[in-house]
Scaffold this active site. Structure first.
Site, PDB file in Angstrom:
ATOM      1  N   ASP A  14       0.848  -1.183   0.000  1.00  0.00           N
ATOM      2  CA  ASP A  14       0.000   0.000   0.000  1.00  0.00           C
ATOM      3  C   ASP A  14       0.885   1.234   0.000  1.00  0.00           C
ATOM      4  OD1 ASP A  14      -3.201   0.429   0.718  1.00  0.00           O
ATOM      5  OD2 ASP A  14      -1.952   2.179   1.170  1.00  0.00           O
ATOM      6  N   ASP A  53      -7.679  -4.155  -4.008  1.00  0.00           N
ATOM      7  CA  ASP A  53      -8.727  -3.336  -3.403  1.00  0.00           C
ATOM      8  C   ASP A  53      -8.261  -1.889  -3.404  1.00  0.00           C
ATOM      9  OD1 ASP A  53     -11.160  -2.824  -2.189  1.00  0.00           O
ATOM     10  OD2 ASP A  53     -10.481  -3.328  -0.172  1.00  0.00           O
ATOM     11  N   LYS A 103     -11.304  -4.881  -7.376  1.00  0.00           N
ATOM     12  CA  LYS A 103     -12.475  -4.095  -7.005  1.00  0.00           C
ATOM     13  C   LYS A 103     -12.382  -2.749  -7.717  1.00  0.00           C
ATOM     14  CE  LYS A 103     -12.634  -1.043  -4.126  1.00  0.00           C
ATOM     15  NZ  LYS A 103     -12.338  -0.161  -3.023  1.00  0.00           N
TER      16      LYS A 103
END
Length: 192
Positions: A74, A120, A178
């Protein structure tokens, strides 16, 4: 959350079950239906903050002696959640947009790639749904690029044993992305 400041059912349920976010239920549903993560899988979680998908991915590996690994990346520094995660989970702080595939592959077991890639990733939301959806698609395309290699988007044939610029998804692996949906796309079916 439904309403301004009012926790909804999934928010409360995530807290009750020890998940760091309600997004855990998205992956739990996917896992229940498709069983993509199996014992011994190597999982890459792109956009892993705050860590709910790390928790579900690790749980899906089964007991520690089953092996497997989960790597989360991330742009923000993410601490591995203490509940539902074990020593098989690690995180790295990096901007996925600019991260070369060979550096991502180096994070995989034996540098052989990943059997499951989860994305995601979410852009910084502006509130302009069409702009946010377009940025989400851009991040999704980056996930495809990392998974399959840049040639996969340009050519219908994926040459998986090519150069260092090949994807990090193992042959036969699974990719879950997603995307944010714009109001223009609502009601349309984009499933294959």
């Amino acid at each position: 959350m439904s309403g301004v400041g009012a926790p909804d059912f999934f928010y409360r349920e995530a807290q009750r079950l020890g998940y760091v976010a309600r997004s855990a239920f998205k992956l739990l549903q996917i896992q229940k239906q498709y069983k993509l993560i199996k014992p011994g899988s190597s999982v890459l979680d792109l956009g892993c903050a705050p860590g709910a998908w790390l928790q579900v991915a690790c749980q899906s590996l089964g007991p520690l002696d089953n092996g497997g690994s989960v790597v989360g990346i991330d742009i923000k520094k993410v601490k591995v959640p203490s509940l539902h995660c074990d020593a098989r989970v690690q995180t790295a702080s990096a901007d996925v947009i600019n991260l070369p595939s060979n550096q991502v592959r180096a994070l995989s077991p034996k540098q052989k790639g990943f059997s499951v890639i989860l994305s995601d990733m979410c852009p910084s939301v502006s509130g302009i749904t069409t702009k946010d959806a377009a940025l989400s698609v851009e991040l999704g395309m980056r996930a495809v690029d990392l998974a399959l290699g840049p040639a996969a988007l340009a050519s219908p044939v994926n040459n998986s044993d090519s150069s260092t610029d090949s994807g990090v998804l193992k042959p036969g692996g699974h990719l879950v992305i997603k995307l944010l949906e714009s109001q223009d796309a609502q009601g349309e079916n984009f499933r294959k």
